[in-house]
Design a protein around this motif. Structure first.
Motif, PDB file in Angstrom:
ATOM      1  N   GLU A 182       0.877  -1.030   0.043  1.00  0.00           N
ATOM      2  CA  GLU A 182       0.360   0.038  -0.401  1.00  0.00           C
ATOM      3  C   GLU A 182       0.863   1.247   0.253  1.00  0.00           C
ATOM      4  O   GLU A 182       0.512   2.329  -0.639  1.00  0.00           O
ATOM      5  N   LYS A 183       2.080   1.464   0.319  1.00  0.00           N
ATOM      6  CA  LYS A 183       3.156   2.638   0.613  1.00  0.00           C
ATOM      7  C   LYS A 183       3.413   2.239  -0.671  1.00  0.00           C
ATOM      8  O   LYS A 183       4.129   3.978  -0.442  1.00  0.00           O
ATOM      9  N   VAL A 184       4.124   1.172  -0.731  1.00  0.00           N
ATOM     10  CA  VAL A 184       4.990   1.491  -2.292  1.00  0.00           C
ATOM     11  C   VAL A 184       3.663   2.228  -3.469  1.00  0.00           C
ATOM     12  O   VAL A 184       3.634   2.273  -4.522  1.00  0.00           O
ATOM     13  N   TYR A 185       2.311   1.024  -3.581  1.00  0.00           N
ATOM     14  CA  TYR A 185       1.902   0.933  -4.766  1.00  0.00           C
ATOM     15  C   TYR A 185       0.784   2.304  -4.427  1.00  0.00           C
ATOM     16  O   TYR A 185      -0.329   1.899  -5.581  1.00  0.00           O
ATOM     17  N   GLY A 186       0.424   3.004  -3.358  1.00  0.00           N
ATOM     18  CA  GLY A 186      -0.755   2.739  -3.114  1.00  0.00           C
ATOM     19  C   GLY A 186      -1.182   5.238  -3.813  1.00  0.00           C
ATOM     20  O   GLY A 186      -0.275   5.464  -4.410  1.00  0.00           O
ATOM     21  N   PRO A 187      -2.714   4.969  -4.001  1.00  0.00           N
ATOM     22  CA  PRO A 187      -3.008   6.149  -4.772  1.00  0.00           C
ATOM     23  C   PRO A 187      -2.138   7.490  -4.275  1.00  0.00           C
ATOM     24  O   PRO A 187      -2.115   7.346  -3.501  1.00  0.00           O
ATOM     25  N   ALA A 188      -1.982   8.999  -5.154  1.00  0.00           N
ATOM     26  CA  ALA A 188      -1.552   9.823  -4.489  1.00  0.00           C
ATOM     27  C   ALA A 188      -2.166  10.928  -5.137  1.00  0.00           C
ATOM     28  O   ALA A 188      -2.596  10.419  -6.304  1.00  0.00           O
ATOM     29  N   ALA A 189      -1.888  12.140  -4.417  1.00  0.00           N
ATOM     30  CA  ALA A 189      -2.499  12.466  -4.285  1.00  0.00           C
ATOM     31  C   ALA A 189      -1.621  13.729  -5.345  1.00  0.00           C
ATOM     32  O   ALA A 189      -2.314  14.956  -5.607  1.00  0.00           O
ATOM     33  N   ARG A 190      -0.837  14.068  -5.718  1.00  0.00           N
ATOM     34  CA  ARG A 190       0.295  14.351  -6.751  1.00  0.00           C
ATOM     35  C   ARG A 190       1.356  13.272  -7.390  1.00  0.00           C
ATOM     36  O   ARG A 190       1.560  12.518  -6.784  1.00  0.00           O
ATOM     37  N   PRO A 191       1.947  14.162  -8.244  1.00  0.00           N
ATOM     38  CA  PRO A 191       2.596  13.138  -8.713  1.00  0.00           C
ATOM     39  C   PRO A 191       3.923  12.628  -8.238  1.00  0.00           C
ATOM     40  O   PRO A 191       4.810  13.576  -7.538  1.00  0.00           O
ATOM     41  N   GLU A 192       3.509  11.226  -8.139  1.00  0.00           N
ATOM     42  CA  GLU A 192       4.824  10.714  -7.332  1.00  0.00           C
ATOM     43  C   GLU A 192       5.459   9.556  -8.780  1.00  0.00           C
ATOM     44  O   GLU A 192       5.080   8.983  -9.712  1.00  0.00           O
ATOM     45  N   LEU A 193       6.234   9.323  -8.144  1.00  0.00           N
ATOM     46  CA  LEU A 193       7.502   8.325  -8.807  1.00  0.00           C
ATOM     47  C   LEU A 193       8.549   6.850  -7.213  1.00  0.00           C
ATOM     48  O   LEU A 193       8.334   7.485  -6.773  1.00  0.00           O
ATOM     49  N   ARG A 194       8.038   5.695  -7.879  1.00  0.00           N
ATOM     50  CA  ARG A 194       8.781   4.534  -7.622  1.00  0.00           C
ATOM     51  C   ARG A 194       9.521   4.195  -8.344  1.00  0.00           C
ATOM     52  O   ARG A 194       9.889   3.245  -9.547  1.00  0.00           O
ATOM     53  N   VAL A 195      11.383   4.392  -7.554  1.00  0.00           N
ATOM     54  CA  VAL A 195      12.283   3.317  -7.971  1.00  0.00           C
ATOM     55  C   VAL A 195      11.927   2.122  -7.680  1.00  0.00           C
ATOM     56  O   VAL A 195      12.991   2.086  -6.957  1.00  0.00           O
ATOM     57  N   ILE A 196      12.233   0.970  -8.098  1.00  0.00           N
ATOM     58  CA  ILE A 196      12.627  -0.466  -8.039  1.00  0.00           C
ATOM     59  C   ILE A 196      13.419  -1.273  -8.288  1.00  0.00           C
ATOM     60  O   ILE A 196      13.702  -1.377  -9.556  1.00  0.00           O
ATOM     61  N   THR A 197      13.919  -1.764  -6.845  1.00  0.00           N
ATOM     62  CA  THR A 197      15.187  -3.182  -7.785  1.00  0.00           C
ATOM     63  C   THR A 197      15.352  -4.488  -6.885  1.00  0.00           C
ATOM     64  O   THR A 197      14.712  -3.644  -5.456  1.00  0.00           O
ATOM     65  N   CYS A 198      16.134  -4.946  -6.535  1.00  0.00           N
ATOM     66  CA  CYS A 198      15.811  -6.390  -5.799  1.00  0.00           C
ATOM     67  C   CYS A 198      17.050  -5.703  -4.956  1.00  0.00           C
ATOM     68  O   CYS A 198      18.514  -4.852  -4.852  1.00  0.00           O
ATOM     69  N   GLY A 199      17.089  -6.381  -4.046  1.00  0.00           N
ATOM     70  CA  GLY A 199      17.397  -5.661  -2.416  1.00  0.00           C
ATOM     71  C   GLY A 199      17.857  -6.345  -1.202  1.00  0.00           C
ATOM     72  O   GLY A 199      17.146  -7.283  -1.186  1.00  0.00           O
ATOM     73  N   GLY A 200      17.847  -6.462  -0.211  1.00  0.00           N
ATOM     74  CA  GLY A 200      18.039  -6.674   1.438  1.00  0.00           C
ATOM     75  C   GLY A 200      18.803  -7.886   1.793  1.00  0.00           C
ATOM     76  O   GLY A 200      18.393  -8.776   2.411  1.00  0.00           O
ATOM     77  N   GLY A 201      19.381  -7.805   1.057  1.00  0.00           N
ATOM     78  CA  GLY A 201      20.591  -9.108   1.580  1.00  0.00           C
ATOM     79  C   GLY A 201      20.272 -10.396  -0.237  1.00  0.00           C
ATOM     80  O   GLY A 201      19.713 -10.434  -0.386  1.00  0.00           O
ATOM     81  N   TYR A 202      21.391 -10.960   0.398  1.00  0.00           N
ATOM     82  CA  TYR A 202      21.646 -12.455  -0.583  1.00  0.00           C
ATOM     83  C   TYR A 202      22.275 -12.591   0.170  1.00  0.00           C
ATOM     84  O   TYR A 202      22.376 -13.240   0.373  1.00  0.00           O
ATOM     85  N   SER A 203      20.979 -14.689  -0.753  1.00  0.00           N
ATOM     86  CA  SER A 203      21.576 -15.938   0.532  1.00  0.00           C
ATOM     87  C   SER A 203      21.927 -16.960  -1.441  1.00  0.00           C
ATOM     88  O   SER A 203      20.886 -15.998  -2.640  1.00  0.00           O
ATOM     89  N   ARG A 204      22.607 -17.560  -1.354  1.00  0.00           N
ATOM     90  CA  ARG A 204      23.862 -18.728  -2.267  1.00  0.00           C
ATOM     91  C   ARG A 204      22.032 -19.114  -2.841  1.00  0.00           C
ATOM     92  O   ARG A 204      21.852 -19.779  -4.499  1.00  0.00           O
ATOM     93  N   THR A 205      21.152 -19.666  -2.463  1.00  0.00           N
ATOM     94  CA  THR A 205      20.079 -20.438  -2.539  1.00  0.00           C
ATOM     95  C   THR A 205      18.836 -19.638  -3.038  1.00  0.00           C
ATOM     96  O   THR A 205      18.190 -20.181  -3.856  1.00  0.00           O
ATOM     97  N   THR A 206      18.981 -18.575  -2.365  1.00  0.00           N
ATOM     98  CA  THR A 206      17.573 -17.700  -2.865  1.00  0.00           C
ATOM     99  C   THR A 206      17.169 -16.694  -3.562  1.00  0.00           C
ATOM    100  O   THR A 206      16.490 -16.404  -3.548  1.00  0.00           O
ATOM    101  N   GLY A 207      18.597 -16.310  -3.794  1.00  0.00           N
ATOM    102  CA  GLY A 207      18.577 -14.998  -4.369  1.00  0.00           C
ATOM    103  C   GLY A 207      18.208 -13.913  -3.394  1.00  0.00           C
ATOM    104  O   GLY A 207      18.843 -13.876  -2.177  1.00  0.00           O
TER     105      GLY A 207
END
Length: 222
Positions: A182-207
């Motif tokens: 909801e925070k990332v994709y929810g509606p906005a009353a002004r022009p908003e932009l989200r730029v997304i990629t992978c992160g948050g640590g890495y596991s050899r088995t799950t990426g």
């Protein structure tokens, strides 16, 4: 607010994390020494206010970068983030058969995509841009996204000949299991932009275990 999103946005919110953190997005060597930068707690944003229960989000107030008036809809052609040396073309992204957001071809490391069934960058609402952090050969377009800082500028060249200028007000990382759709994709009353990629640590088995998300709002155009 969940019921007020379009069908397409609801599908993205349910499945994007799975779509952008598999297969070709794994680190080249699988070693932590090559992990991309992750945002520090100092780059996290304050809670975004809204207009009431279920109301559209406006984002935090930013006295140094006042919000600009919305632009007319126009597809984007290119994204530039000078502070982390990103200058890449944008392709349109749709949804896969299972309803998740598609991703750019894994072999095109300097290519990002935008969700073309949603908001175009610069018009009122939340526009979504996604890209690979790396591929089988090494760093890709958004490898340094986690190093972006508050106040940085994102430029989006549009097909109408103009460029939408966005100011970053937060850079955050989320675990896949606790992704705040909801925070990332929810509606906005002004022009908003989200730029997304992978992160948050890495596991050899799950990426990668999650996503880096940049939050920005329109502050000008040229």
């Amino acid at each position: 607010m969940r019921g007020r999103r379009s069908v397409g946005d609801a599908a993205i919110a349910a499945a994007t994390v799975l779509a952008v953190c598999c297969g070709a997005w794994l680190l080249h060597s699988g070693g932590e020494t090559h992990a991309p930068p992750q945002p520090s707690p100092a780059q996290a944003g304050a809670a975004s206010p809204d207009t009431g229960s279920g109301g559209p989000r406006t984002g935090p107030r930013d006295p140094l970068h006042a919000a600009a008036l919305a632009l007319a809809p126009s597809p984007p052609d290119r994204i530039r983030i000078p502070s982390i040396r990103v200058d890449a073309p944008l392709m349109g992204l749709g949804l896969t058969r299972n309803g998740s957001l598609d991703v750019p071809p894994a072999g095109r490391e300097n290519l990002a995509g935008w969700y073309e069934a949603g908001t175009t960058p610069g018009e009122t609402g939340t526009a979504i841009v996604a890209g690979h952090v790396d591929d089988a050969d090494g760093p890709a377009v958004f490898y340094r996204l986690g190093a972006l800082r508050k106040g940085s500028t994102i430029e989006v060249a549009r097909r109408d000949g103009g460029t939408a200028l966005f100011s970053v007000y937060a850079v955050e990382v989320y675990d896949a299991k606790g992704f705040p759709d909801e925070k990332v994709y929810g509606p906005a009353a002004r022009p908003e932009l989200r730029v997304i990629t992978c992160g948050g640590g890495y596991s050899r088995t799950t990426g990668y275990r999650g996503n880096v998300v940049v939050f920005a709002h329109l502050t000008g155009s040229r």
